[in-house]
Design a protein around this motif. Sequence first.
Motif, short mmCIF file in Angstrom:
data_model
loop_
_atom_site.label_atom_id
_atom_site.label_comp_id
_atom_site.label_asym_id
_atom_site.label_seq_id
_atom_site.Cartn_x
_atom_site.Cartn_y
_atom_site.Cartn_z
N SER A 90 9.00 14.46 12.71
CA SER A 90 7.96 14.15 11.72
C SER A 90 7.38 12.75 11.95
O SER A 90 6.20 12.52 11.72
CB SER A 90 8.52 14.27 10.30
OG SER A 90 9.42 13.21 10.00
N LEU A 94 3.20 11.68 13.60
CA LEU A 94 2.20 10.78 13.03
C LEU A 94 1.24 10.26 14.08
O LEU A 94 0.08 9.98 13.78
CB LEU A 94 2.90 9.60 12.34
CG LEU A 94 3.61 9.88 11.02
CD1 LEU A 94 4.45 8.70 10.61
CD2 LEU A 94 2.61 10.24 9.94
N PHE A 97 -1.13 13.46 14.25
CA PHE A 97 -1.75 13.99 13.03
C PHE A 97 -1.80 12.98 11.88
O PHE A 97 -2.30 13.30 10.81
CB PHE A 97 -0.98 15.23 12.54
CG PHE A 97 -0.82 16.29 13.59
CD1 PHE A 97 -1.91 17.07 13.97
CD2 PHE A 97 0.41 16.51 14.20
CE1 PHE A 97 -1.77 18.06 14.93
CE2 PHE A 97 0.56 17.50 15.18
CZ PHE A 97 -0.54 18.26 15.54
N GLY A 98 -1.28 11.77 12.10
CA GLY A 98 -1.20 10.81 11.02
C GLY A 98 -2.54 10.24 10.60
O GLY A 98 -3.50 10.20 11.38
N LYS A 99 -2.59 9.77 9.35
CA LYS A 99 -3.79 9.15 8.80
C LYS A 99 -3.57 7.66 8.68
O LYS A 99 -2.52 7.21 8.20
CB LYS A 99 -4.13 9.74 7.43
CG LYS A 99 -5.40 9.16 6.81
CD LYS A 99 -5.69 9.79 5.46
CE LYS A 99 -6.97 9.21 4.85
NZ LYS A 99 -7.27 9.80 3.52
N THR A 105 -0.67 3.79 10.59
CA THR A 105 -0.71 5.26 10.69
C THR A 105 0.66 5.78 10.29
O THR A 105 1.47 6.21 11.13
CB THR A 105 -1.06 5.69 12.12
OG1 THR A 105 -2.24 5.00 12.55
CG2 THR A 105 -1.33 7.19 12.18
N TRP A 107 1.11 7.98 7.46
CA TRP A 107 0.97 9.01 6.45
C TRP A 107 0.44 10.32 7.02
O TRP A 107 -0.39 10.33 7.93
CB TRP A 107 0.00 8.55 5.36
CG TRP A 107 0.40 7.27 4.71
CD1 TRP A 107 0.21 6.00 5.20
CD2 TRP A 107 1.08 7.11 3.47
NE1 TRP A 107 0.71 5.07 4.33
CE2 TRP A 107 1.26 5.72 3.27
CE3 TRP A 107 1.53 8.00 2.51
CZ2 TRP A 107 1.88 5.21 2.14
CZ3 TRP A 107 2.15 7.49 1.38
CH2 TRP A 107 2.32 6.11 1.21
N TYR A 108 0.90 11.42 6.43
CA TYR A 108 0.25 12.72 6.58
C TYR A 108 -0.61 12.92 5.34
O TYR A 108 -0.15 12.69 4.22
CB TYR A 108 1.27 13.85 6.68
CG TYR A 108 2.04 13.89 7.98
CD1 TYR A 108 1.40 14.24 9.17
CD2 TYR A 108 3.39 13.57 8.02
CE1 TYR A 108 2.10 14.29 10.37
CE2 TYR A 108 4.10 13.60 9.22
CZ TYR A 108 3.44 13.97 10.38
OH TYR A 108 4.13 14.00 11.57
N SER A 109 -1.85 13.28 5.54
CA SER A 109 -2.77 13.43 4.42
C SER A 109 -2.89 14.88 3.99
O SER A 109 -3.08 15.78 4.80
CB SER A 109 -4.16 12.89 4.82
OG SER A 109 -5.06 13.02 3.75
N GLY A 114 -0.78 11.84 -0.07
CA GLY A 114 -0.25 11.55 1.25
C GLY A 114 1.27 11.60 1.24
O GLY A 114 1.91 11.48 0.19
#
Length: 421
Positions: A90, A94, A97-99, A105, A107-109, A114
């Motif tokens: 996970s 990021l 796919f992380g924000k 960077t 977070w996953y949105s 998030g």
Amino acid sequence: MGITSRNNRGNFDWLLIVIFLALIGIGWVNIYSASIDPSGVSDFFDLNNLYTRQLLFIGLSLLIIIFILSLDAKFFERFASVIYVTSILSLLGLFIFGKNISGATSWYSFGSFGLQPSEFAKAATALALAKYLSDIQTDVKSFVHQLRAFVIIALPAICIVPQPDPGSALVYAAFFFPLYREGLSGIYLIIGSITIALFVLTLAFGPIYIIAGIVLIALFLLIKNRKKRFGKRYYYILPLVSIVFVLSVNYIFQNVFEQRHRDRFNVVLGKEVDMKSIGYNTYQSEIAIGNGGLTGKGFLKGTQTKGNFVPEQHTDYIFSTVGEEWGFLGSSLVIILFVGLMLRIIFLAERQKSQFSRIYGYSIAGILFIHFLVNIGMVTGVFPTVGIPLPFFSYGGSGLWGFTILLFIFVKLDSNRVNEW
């Protein structure tokens, strides 16, 4: 995975749970004060309000607690490796796919919400370390086994640093507490402490004075122990290594740390006085806490809080709200609750019959201690700003859920203590 038996349902440590609920409750009250619209026109149930969202996060954390306590206690030891690998994946995800939020960077949105996987990686690492160290074939005094334990600790930290989120990575130093409890040589703690001290002192006073100090101490010890026939080589090797490190501090500081981190160190060390830019948060936080006096200005009456002078006051700087509105007495109560929580965890860890449970208990006590120490130090200007939240107190779903999972896995393990052999 199994469901808990009826015999274990009444064995939960209620003192630990009460302290947890008290911290969450007091935390929410201060988030409410720090984020409420002074005009009073906002709808309490509007999810755009931070205090409403935090209330939702608290509700969801209660569901997480119910789920954890319903599992068989052996589930966590049995699947520790799977949970750890999932956590590492996970963190790696990021980078794809992380924000990016506030320059990191992390977070996953999911729409307006998030998820920060680094908050959950702490529990996963604690489980993996406890699983490895409790293995009958693991000898913590063996260098090879120490190295493997260090790899377990370092992997998530290495994934977190490039996000960049050095504050979250710093927390992994907490895992030296359980390692030391299980028999790790104290030399590592001594070396670590000396390294940190040399680094900070060199930044504060410059390499010339520190090198002079090292040489004088080495000469004093050499003269004092001149009659000893063995071990004298260490009086030459250790000072030489220390001097080389001191000479490299400036290079590390300039090339490894980012400019914002260098600025924060310089402000704390008094090398820069910047109260309008990098030092603004800490300066305003110190004013807020100083305004509180003994008993505080009262709920919703903090001038710094209501004037929004302290940036990020609902997250990393939430303790400044406590200091301003509840004063020294309120701040002392919060500190007592945190200290009580950590001491209770250590007490419970020591009475565990399972080595896995004991190691896990010391891990979470260490994690909470690092978060508590660095956050309070950051808010009061003792430490540079590194972005570490106050457990159960700061705004945020990921942080609250991560700490809730961390704590209640231990509550579950402790409830099963009577069934361990």
